[in-house]
Design a protein around this motif. Structure first.
Motif, PDB file in Angstrom:
ATOM      1  N   ALA A  69     -36.214  35.962 120.031  1.00 51.12           N
ATOM      2  CA  ALA A  69     -35.441  37.170 120.318  1.00 51.12           C
ATOM      3  C   ALA A  69     -35.231  38.034 119.082  1.00 51.12           C
ATOM      4  N   ALA A  70     -35.164  37.398 117.892  1.00 59.57           N
ATOM      5  CA  ALA A  70     -34.925  38.159 116.667  1.00 59.57           C
ATOM      6  C   ALA A  70     -35.457  37.382 115.478  1.00 59.57           C
ATOM      7  N   GLY A  71     -35.939  38.104 114.468  1.00 56.42           N
ATOM      8  CA  GLY A  71     -36.442  37.458 113.262  1.00 56.42           C
ATOM      9  C   GLY A  71     -37.761  36.744 113.489  1.00 56.42           C
ATOM     10  N   ARG A  72     -38.170  35.997 112.459  1.00 55.29           N
ATOM     11  CA  ARG A  72     -39.410  35.239 112.534  1.00 55.29           C
ATOM     12  C   ARG A  72     -39.182  33.842 111.967  1.00 55.29           C
ATOM     13  N   SER A  73     -40.001  32.908 112.426  1.00 51.14           N
ATOM     14  CA  SER A  73     -39.916  31.541 111.923  1.00 51.14           C
ATOM     15  C   SER A  73     -41.325  31.022 111.673  1.00 51.14           C
ATOM     16  N   ARG A  74     -41.542  30.510 110.477  1.00 51.22           N
ATOM     17  CA  ARG A  74     -42.839  29.911 110.146  1.00 51.22           C
ATOM     18  C   ARG A  74     -42.760  28.413 110.424  1.00 51.22           C
ATOM     19  N   ASN A  75     -43.517  27.960 111.408  1.00 53.48           N
ATOM     20  CA  ASN A  75     -43.467  26.571 111.838  1.00 53.48           C
ATOM     21  C   ASN A  75     -44.790  25.877 111.574  1.00 53.48           C
ATOM     22  N   VAL A  76     -44.714  24.583 111.406  1.00 61.82           N
ATOM     23  CA  VAL A  76     -45.907  23.737 111.382  1.00 61.82           C
ATOM     24  C   VAL A  76     -45.765  22.761 112.545  1.00 61.82           C
ATOM     25  N   VAL A  77     -46.735  22.771 113.459  1.00 64.00           N
ATOM     26  CA  VAL A  77     -46.664  21.949 114.665  1.00 64.00           C
ATOM     27  C   VAL A  77     -47.927  21.103 114.748  1.00 64.00           C
ATOM     28  N   GLY A  78     -47.782  19.799 114.482  1.00 66.99           N
ATOM     29  CA  GLY A  78     -48.936  18.918 114.553  1.00 66.99           C
ATOM     30  C   GLY A  78     -50.086  19.369 113.676  1.00 66.99           C
ATOM     31  N   GLY A  79     -49.766  19.932 112.503  1.00 69.74           N
ATOM     32  CA  GLY A  79     -50.799  20.398 111.590  1.00 69.74           C
ATOM     33  C   GLY A  79     -51.213  21.842 111.791  1.00 69.74           C
ATOM     34  N   HIS A  80     -50.701  22.509 112.843  1.00 69.26           N
ATOM     35  CA  HIS A  80     -51.023  23.909 113.114  1.00 69.26           C
ATOM     36  C   HIS A  80     -49.931  24.808 112.532  1.00 69.26           C
ATOM     37  N   ASP A  81     -50.326  25.850 111.776  1.00 70.39           N
ATOM     38  CA  ASP A  81     -49.373  26.836 111.278  1.00 70.39           C
ATOM     39  C   ASP A  81     -49.125  27.870 112.368  1.00 70.39           C
ATOM     40  N   VAL A  82     -47.853  28.069 112.706  1.00 70.97           N
ATOM     41  CA  VAL A  82     -47.490  28.975 113.790  1.00 70.97           C
ATOM     42  C   VAL A  82     -46.384  29.907 113.316  1.00 70.97           C
ATOM     43  N   LEU A  83     -46.593  31.209 113.473  1.00 69.65           N
ATOM     44  CA  LEU A  83     -45.553  32.187 113.177  1.00 69.65           C
ATOM     45  C   LEU A  83     -44.926  32.620 114.490  1.00 69.65           C
ATOM     46  N   LEU A  84     -43.657  32.271 114.677  1.00 76.76           N
ATOM     47  CA  LEU A  84     -42.931  32.644 115.885  1.00 76.76           C
ATOM     48  C   LEU A  84     -42.221  33.969 115.646  1.00 76.76           C
ATOM     49  N   GLU A  85     -42.456  34.927 116.532  1.00 78.41           N
ATOM     50  CA  GLU A  85     -41.856  36.245 116.392  1.00 78.41           C
ATOM     51  C   GLU A  85     -41.646  36.865 117.771  1.00 78.41           C
ATOM     52  N   PRO A  86     -40.740  37.854 117.857  1.00 78.14           N
ATOM     53  CA  PRO A  86     -40.467  38.497 119.152  1.00 78.14           C
ATOM     54  C   PRO A  86     -41.707  39.179 119.732  1.00 78.14           C
ATOM     55  N   ARG A  87     -41.623  39.454 121.026  1.00 80.94           N
ATOM     56  CA  ARG A  87     -42.696  40.085 121.785  1.00 80.94           C
ATOM     57  C   ARG A  87     -43.896  39.180 121.996  1.00 80.94           C
ATOM     58  N   ARG A  88     -43.678  37.873 121.831  1.00 80.91           N
ATOM     59  CA  ARG A  88     -44.706  36.898 122.174  1.00 80.91           C
ATOM     60  C   ARG A  88     -44.028  35.725 122.860  1.00 80.91           C
ATOM     61  N   ILE A  89     -44.823  34.977 123.639  1.00 77.00           N
ATOM     62  CA  ILE A  89     -44.337  33.763 124.284  1.00 77.00           C
ATOM     63  C   ILE A  89     -45.163  32.597 123.751  1.00 77.00           C
ATOM     64  N   TYR A  90     -44.509  31.452 123.560  1.00 75.20           N
ATOM     65  CA  TYR A  90     -45.165  30.296 122.949  1.00 75.20           C
ATOM     66  C   TYR A  90     -44.941  29.059 123.806  1.00 75.20           C
ATOM     67  N   LEU A  91     -45.982  28.228 123.921  1.00 69.20           N
ATOM     68  CA  LEU A  91     -45.854  26.898 124.513  1.00 69.20           C
ATOM     69  C   LEU A  91     -46.236  25.905 123.428  1.00 69.20           C
ATOM     70  N   ILE A  92     -45.285  25.053 123.033  1.00 67.75           N
ATOM     71  CA  ILE A  92     -45.456  24.198 121.860  1.00 67.75           C
ATOM     72  C   ILE A  92     -45.090  22.760 122.214  1.00 67.75           C
ATOM     73  N   SER A  93     -45.936  21.829 121.836  1.00 68.86           N
ATOM     74  CA  SER A  93     -45.624  20.422 122.054  1.00 68.86           C
ATOM     75  C   SER A  93     -44.448  20.011 121.173  1.00 68.86           C
ATOM     76  N   ALA A  94     -43.468  19.360 121.777  1.00 73.14           N
ATOM     77  CA  ALA A  94     -42.332  18.832 121.025  1.00 73.14           C
ATOM     78  C   ALA A  94     -42.501  17.348 120.757  1.00 73.14           C
ATOM     79  N   ALA A  95     -43.711  16.840 120.977  1.00 73.49           N
ATOM     80  CA  ALA A  95     -43.978  15.410 120.796  1.00 73.49           C
ATOM     81  C   ALA A  95     -44.797  15.146 119.542  1.00 73.49           C
TER      82      ALA A  95
END
Length: 297
Positions: A69-95
């Motif tokens: 909804a606001a701001g950005r977050s730089r995530n690493v998910v299972g070795g993948h670099d992911v930039l989370l930001e508004p105006r996009r939808i993400y499906l991410i494994s939490a396992a």
């Protein structure tokens, strides 16, 4: 710090926390459940969260449907670099292990979905999937709106309605994934691999008269229903494929000069048929002649 380190809601679990902004930090999590779904509103600032395999131990297997909804977050998910930001939808494994490191103030609405509900619909789930919410992908747009509406109406939804909404949300996730060419190809590739494994099993065990669809599925590590779906578009069911191979192998033996004195009953048994009479009946149906007539010719 202590509060974020010991969050123990069923879907969120715990994490290691590091400060990234000495002058201040902020974080909050508001959760509610709708059926099997857990809806979370999260805000983070000045925190770096790290989830290891230790944190994942015993945690429910979920996927996160994230709508920043606001701001950005730089995530690493299972070795993948992911930039989370508004105006996009993400499906991410939490396992899988990962890091969450907001850039300044970050807010997101997340829906935790049990992974088994998604695997019923998509056999090859990606670790991370992202789609724009700019009108170019109507599937993603529809899913995002639907998830938000479930959150808005959560307090008014009964148990039976929650089950329906959960099913429909999972269907929309599958629809979004199917719209992605790579995901669709990956899914088809996995199905092809499963089918080849079933064919290899049939080739190796066709002589076993007890071989059945249930046994083939079990040996391949898939459900019997899924096994039947794999063969649905091939023009032959799995058992028809097994019968065709048995008859083909029997035909080879009947036309072999080296086996001219081998009784037809023995040929039937060696190729998985329980009785000579059944073998002869099916053989005539397919080849138009009896085993005896074929051998004589």
């Amino acid at each position: 710090m202590g509060g974020w380190s010991t969050v123990s809601s069923p879907g969120f679990g715990s994490a290691d926390i590091q400060l990234t902004r000495p002058e201040g930090r902020m974080g909050w999590l508001a959760s509610q459940s709708v059926g099997a779904l857990q809806l979370n509103h999260i805000a983070l600032s000045g925190l770096h969260m790290r989830r290891t395999s230790v944190h994942l131990s015993g945690l429910a297997q979920n996927y996160v449907l994230a709508l920043p909804a606001a701001g950005r977050s730089r995530n690493v998910v299972g070795g993948h670099d992911v930039l989370l930001e508004p105006r996009r939808i993400y499906l991410i494994s939490a396992a899988v292990v990962g890091d969450v490191q907001p850039e300044g103030h970050y807010e997101s609405f997340n829906t935790l979905i049990p992974v088994h509900l998604l695997r019923q619909r998509v056999s090859n789930l990606p670790t991370v999937f992202s789609a724009p919410l700019d009108g170019s992908d109507p599937r993603a747009e529809l899913l995002g709106v639907y998830a938000r509406q479930i959150d808005r109406l959560a307090g008014q939804i009964g148990d039976s309605e929650a089950q329906v909404l959960t099913t429909q949300l999972c269907d929309l996730v599958a629809l979004m994934l199917r719209g992605d060419t790579r995901t669709f190809c990956d899914d088809r590739s996995l199905a092809a691999a499963h089918k080849q494994k079933a064919l290899d099993c049939i080739e190796s065990h066709y002589a076993d008269e007890d071989l059945s669809a249930e046994i083939i599925a079990r040996r391949c590590g898939i459900s019997e229903g899924y096994l039947h779906r794999l063969f649905r578009d091939s023009g032959q069911s799995v058992m028809e494929r097994l019968r065709a191979l048995r008859l083909s192998k029997a035909r080879e033996m009947l036309t072999s000069a080296a086996l001219a004195n081998l009784p037809i009953s023995e040929i039937a048994y060696r190729n998985g048929f329980r009785s000579q009479s059944n073998f002869c009946r099916v053989f005539r149906q397919i080849y138009g002649v009896s085993p005896t007539q074929l051998r004589r010719h």
